[in-house]
Design a protein around this motif. Structure first.
Motif, mmCIF file in Angstrom:
data_model
loop_
_atom_site.group_PDB
_atom_site.id
_atom_site.type_symbol
_atom_site.label_atom_id
_atom_site.label_comp_id
_atom_site.label_asym_id
_atom_site.label_seq_id
_atom_site.Cartn_x
_atom_site.Cartn_y
_atom_site.Cartn_z
ATOM 1 N N UNK A 573 0.832 -1.211 0.000
ATOM 2 C CA UNK A 573 0.000 0.000 0.000
ATOM 3 C C UNK A 573 0.862 1.254 0.000
ATOM 4 N N UNK A 574 1.920 1.253 0.815
ATOM 5 C CA UNK A 574 2.779 2.438 0.890
ATOM 6 C C UNK A 574 3.590 2.617 -0.386
ATOM 7 N N UNK A 575 4.017 1.516 -1.004
ATOM 8 C CA UNK A 575 4.710 1.643 -2.296
ATOM 9 C C UNK A 575 3.791 2.262 -3.341
ATOM 10 N N UNK A 576 2.543 1.835 -3.333
ATOM 11 C CA UNK A 576 1.576 2.410 -4.283
ATOM 12 C C UNK A 576 1.361 3.885 -3.997
ATOM 13 N N UNK A 577 1.314 4.235 -2.702
ATOM 14 C CA UNK A 577 1.108 5.644 -2.334
ATOM 15 C C UNK A 577 2.304 6.498 -2.734
ATOM 16 N N UNK A 578 3.518 5.964 -2.563
ATOM 17 C CA UNK A 578 4.725 6.686 -2.987
ATOM 18 C C UNK A 578 4.708 6.886 -4.501
ATOM 19 N N UNK A 579 4.344 5.832 -5.225
ATOM 20 C CA UNK A 579 4.301 5.926 -6.691
ATOM 21 C C UNK A 579 3.276 6.976 -7.129
ATOM 22 N N UNK A 580 2.133 6.991 -6.479
ATOM 23 C CA UNK A 580 1.105 7.986 -6.817
ATOM 24 C C UNK A 580 1.618 9.397 -6.544
ATOM 25 N N UNK A 581 2.351 9.565 -5.442
ATOM 26 C CA UNK A 581 2.890 10.890 -5.109
ATOM 27 C C UNK A 581 3.918 11.337 -6.139
ATOM 28 N N UNK A 582 4.784 10.436 -6.559
ATOM 29 C CA UNK A 582 5.812 10.808 -7.531
ATOM 30 C C UNK A 582 5.212 11.072 -8.907
ATOM 31 N N UNK A 583 4.124 10.392 -9.233
ATOM 32 C CA UNK A 583 3.451 10.671 -10.510
ATOM 33 C C UNK A 583 2.757 12.024 -10.480
ATOM 34 N N UNK A 584 2.421 12.492 -9.297
ATOM 35 C CA UNK A 584 1.710 13.761 -9.142
ATOM 36 C C UNK A 584 2.718 14.895 -8.978
ATOM 37 N N UNK A 585 3.335 15.295 -10.091
ATOM 38 C CA UNK A 585 4.266 16.412 -10.107
ATOM 39 C C UNK A 585 5.501 16.139 -9.247
ATOM 40 N N UNK A 586 5.893 14.860 -9.170
ATOM 41 C CA UNK A 586 7.064 14.452 -8.382
ATOM 42 C C UNK A 586 6.981 15.059 -6.986
ATOM 43 N N UNK A 587 5.932 14.682 -6.282
ATOM 44 C CA UNK A 587 5.641 15.208 -4.946
ATOM 45 C C UNK A 587 6.449 14.432 -3.917
ATOM 46 N N UNK A 588 7.703 14.844 -3.725
ATOM 47 C CA UNK A 588 8.577 14.134 -2.785
ATOM 48 C C UNK A 588 8.144 14.364 -1.343
ATOM 49 N N UNK A 589 7.504 15.470 -1.076
ATOM 50 C CA UNK A 589 7.048 15.733 0.301
ATOM 51 C C UNK A 589 6.073 14.644 0.750
ATOM 52 N N UNK A 590 5.082 14.369 -0.064
ATOM 53 C CA UNK A 590 4.123 13.320 0.265
ATOM 54 C C UNK A 590 4.800 11.950 0.255
#
Length: 816
Positions: A573-590
């Motif tokens: 679940x967390x890997x998927x959430x990280x991937x979603x964050x990086x796809x969203x304008x490379x959101x490293x904060x999230x």
């Protein structure tokens, strides 16, 4: 028709074939398709095969060989299937693939639209990227770090996480008005010092130079610049007084010389300006203007290496691309968008903007006409009245500047001159990347006029409207909420920052913020990054300790219980959430927050297993730690080849310190644990104290932390020595504070014990007015009789005080 790898999909639009009525075109289309697809190995009949086969009255003619072979194969399969049905033999059931899910897309915030756009490179996975580099005339500061660390993070993620083939090109501006002026001033000041003027001459020169300086101070309206000039004025005035007094008092030569040198040092900016105004036009040697940028470019590269910023794939210097710049300007003029005026060449913004497929100021259209921004874009040496009068319009900008005396120059069709600021990027990027690039990057403050002018002149040169597809701009950097400025004494160079924090801590601070928004560099920001680093490091150290536990090759694979299943679900679940964050304008904060959640869940799992005296699952924790390490390497937060965690040891060590020393430390730890066990059994407290000293005093000095756990093996961790010493000091402070607290509590308890119970309530006149013969209150402050419930509570307090007072009296009688 299903070929191997198609997983039962309809391999072509057989519906289209069924709609074709004429037999010859129909057979041709079928044969064409089957010539490119396998229908033998692993082939099974599908609905498409059945329907197309039923359309045929018999075998296709020989001129359709692929269709003919397919027909014979299908006919054989149908016969076998019919025979199977007749004999009752069991066959494999039909199979169908799962529904196809949409592949997630990457979105980037594009300054050209001021919104997030799906990232679609122009040529498959290849990405052409140009980034504006530094103007090298002074030390690199945290404002530079804001852009270059942020773009390094984006570049690494696009290349190593999303697997794009990135060609990253960056420029060095080594021809510029600021460089020319600074180089000229440095040269003239050094010449002035070499002449060794007398103290009297220095005094006279500084007083002369101060007059135009004071006029400049009076007319300056920018508050930051004015404050900086006022501070310089105070420093010069303070240094002037001793020399003036020494000259008037006929002081000795050594005294005069000391005061004079101090004045030169404090007045160097003021003197440099004055010398430049007097003799700047006499500086004509081009080499004088190359020494300064060459030095500061070298310092810039050292700073970037110290920050772990990857070097560009291609680096271009303006001084090496002057011929290409001249050709680029010539093409703009030939296309009708440039004009020559008094030896300079200017861009005709009105002509360009009137074109059908062109538009000026795509990035910041509302800034057109901002004279302050336009003048800053032209440079200090290019905004004189005569230069401005050469333009057809105030918003036109220089492509090529006719050189004045005291400026470097190169040959061109329009005479001796030098490139304008904006044209350099267009010409150099065009030379390397061609007529269109995927990404152009730079700081937020470069949008107008620099990047808007780049866009205009490049699209005028290439006659297109897509020189840049995606414009990425990093956010501003503030210092504790304020604009970074020398006048505010908050100007922080990269070397200053690295003296206080590590490159990893700085990068983590950047990762914890959006790349496109303002980042506030402050003690709070850095403390958050330090704590995050410590949080991750403790997890890595714990996992390494778990993996060091001895086991055979099969013992490392342990049965999964519900706890492991739950942690593994969280992991995915967390890997998927990280991937979603990086796809969203490379959101490293999230992404970092999602990693924090994963580590917290893993820590809870480890603690639960240890509380149950069970070993955590090695392979699962190793997978999580490897994932975290790999992602942090992708972000540029971890260097080195260690598979798990942050590298141990000083920078530049080639040896794997952990694998080298850990076997010896484990032997020491096991020996110490054996000694402690015997000492506890034999109650030899001196030996236990020595074991504690090894843990608390000796090993931290060597960068080793031992953690004792009741009923479990001692944990050995390699930690940065400075971190351990800091922890040691904090523990001492806590112990000291606890000692003071205990002492205060003891003093307070003793003071309370000394009070006789008959006196304990008499001092509380704001609560009680009447007492019995034992000092027990009977009426409140208003004269009302105290209720039974309240009396019961007070009686308990009274009896407790009787016991305390008796203890006090007994201790006094016993002499304690």
């Amino acid at each position: 028709m299903a070929a191997p790898g198609d997983q039962g999909e309809l391999a072509f639009d057989y519906g289209f074939l069924l709609r074709v009525m004429e037999e010859t075109p129909w057979l041709g289309a079928l044969n064409e398709y089957l010539s490119r697809r396998s229908y033998l190995a692993g082939f099974s009949l599908t609905q498409a095969d059945v329907e197309v086969f039923s359309r045929l009255r018999g075998p296709p003619p020989c001129q359709y060989p692929h269709a003919l072979r397919w027909y014979r194969h299908v006919a054989t399969l149908r016969q076998e299937l019919q025979a199977t049905v007749e004999t009752g033999k069991r066959v494999q059931p039909p199979w169908s693939p799962p529904p196809r899910t949409e592949v997630p897309k990457l979105y980037l915030y594009n300054s050209l639209t001021r919104t997030k756009e799906e990232f679609i490179p122009q040529n498959g996975r290849k990405v052409l990227w140009y980034c504006c580099g530094p103007t090298v005339y002074d030390a690199s500061h945290m404002g530079h770090a804001r852009s270059y660390i942020s773009f390094d993070i984006l570049r690494r993620i696009l290349k190593n996480y999303f697997k794009y083939d990135v060609l990253y090109c960056m420029n060095i501006t080594d021809i510029d008005d600021k460089i020319i002026k600074r180089a000229r001033q440095n040269y003239l000041l050094e010449q002035y010092k070499e002449k060794k003027p007398s103290p009297t001459q220095i005094l006279q020169d500084v007083l002369t130079a101060r007059k135009p300086f004071l006029a400049k101070l009076a007319e300056t309206t920018d508050p930051d610049k004015k404050q900086m000039l006022e501070r310089l004025h105070v420093a010069v005035s303070t240094a002037l007084e001793p020399l003036q007094g020494a000259v008037q008092g006929d002081a000795e030569g050594a005294v005069l010389e000391g005061h004079a040198q101090l004045l030169v040092e404090e007045s160097k900016d003021l003197l440099s300006d004055w010398l430049d105004s007097q003799f700047g036009s006499q500086v004509t040697e081009n080499s004088i203007f190359s020494t300064l940028p060459k030095y500061w470019e070298g310092e810039y590269h050292k700073d970037m290496a110290a920050l772990n910023v990857l070097p560009p794939d291609v680096l271009t210097r303006v001084s090496e691309y002057v011929p290409e710049i001249v050709d680029f300007v010539k093409k703009i003029v030939e296309n009708g968008y440039g004009y020559v005026s008094n030896g300079s060449v200017y861009f005709d913004t009105a002509k360009f903007d009137a074109g059908d497929k062109h538009s000026y100021a795509k990035l910041v259209p509302e800034a057109v006409g901002d004279q302050k921004a336009l003048h800053e874009g032209e440079g200090d040496l290019s905004i004189s009245a005569d230069r401005l009068s050469e333009k057809r319009s105030p918003i036109d900008f220089a492509l090529w500047k006719a050189s004045k005396p005291g400026e470097p120059s190169w040959d061109s069709p329009w005479g001796k001159g030098r490139p304008g600021w904006h044209i350099e990027c267009s010409a150099m990027a065009g030379s390397i990347l061609g007529e269109s690039m995927d990404i152009h990057g730079g700081g937020f403050d470069l949008r107008f006029p620099h990047h808007d002018n780049e866009l205009a002149q490049s699209e005028a040169h290439f006659e297109n409207d897509h020189w840049v597809r995606y414009f990425l701009h990093t956010g501003h950097l503030t210092i504790a909420g304020c604009k970074m400025s020398k006048s505010l004494k908050n100007f922080i160079t990269i070397k200053d920052a690295l003296a206080k924090h590590t490159a990893r801590q700085l990068r983590l601070a950047f990762l914890m913020h959006s790349w496109k928004d303002t980042l506030d560099y402050s003690s709070n920001t850095m403390e958050s990054a330090i704590q995050y680093e410590k949080f991750l490091n403790e997890f890595f150290l714990n996992v390494k300790d778990i993996l060091r536990a001895p086991t055979d090759i099969t013992g490392q694979f342990e049965r999964w219980e519900e706890a492991e299943m739950e942690l593994n679900r969280s992991f995915y679940n967390q890997k998927a959430a990280v991937h979603a964050a990086l796809r969203d304008n490379i959101d490293t904060r999230t992404a970092l927050e999602e990693l924090r959640v994963l580590v917290s869940q893993s820590n809870a799992y480890i603690a639960g297993r240890k509380n149950a005296k069970l070993a955590p699952n090695r392979m699962l924790l190793q997978s999580i730690a490897l994932y975290l390490t790999d992602l942090l390497k992708t972000f540029g937060a971890i260097e080195g080849a260690e598979p798990i965690g942050f590298p141990v040891g000083t920078n530049g060590q080639n040896v794997d310190l952990e694998s080298t020393v850990m076997p010896y430390l484990k032997v020491l730890s096991d020996f110490r644990e054996g000694v402690r066990k015997i000492a506890r059994e034999q109650k030899v407290t001196e030996v236990l104290s020595l074991c504690d000293m090894v843990r608390d005093e000796t090993l931290p000095e060597l960068g080793v932390r031992l953690e004792d756990h009741e009923g479990l093996p001692t944990v050995v961790k390699l930690v940065d020595r400075e971190t351990l010493l800091k922890e040691k000091e904090e523990k001492k402070k806590v112990r000291a504070d606890s000692s003071y607290i205990c002492q205060d509590r003891s003093m307070a308890k003793l003071a309370k014990m000394k009070i006789p119970p008959s006196e304990m309530f008499r001092s509380e006149t704001d609560k009680y007015s009447t007492f019995d013969e034992t000092g027990f209150p009977t009426h409140d402050a208003d004269g009302k009789e105290i209720s039974k419930g309240q009396t019961k509570k007070l009686r308990k307090l009274y009896e407790a005080q009787e016991k305390l007072y008796k203890e006090y009296l007994d201790s006094m009688q016993n002499g304690s």
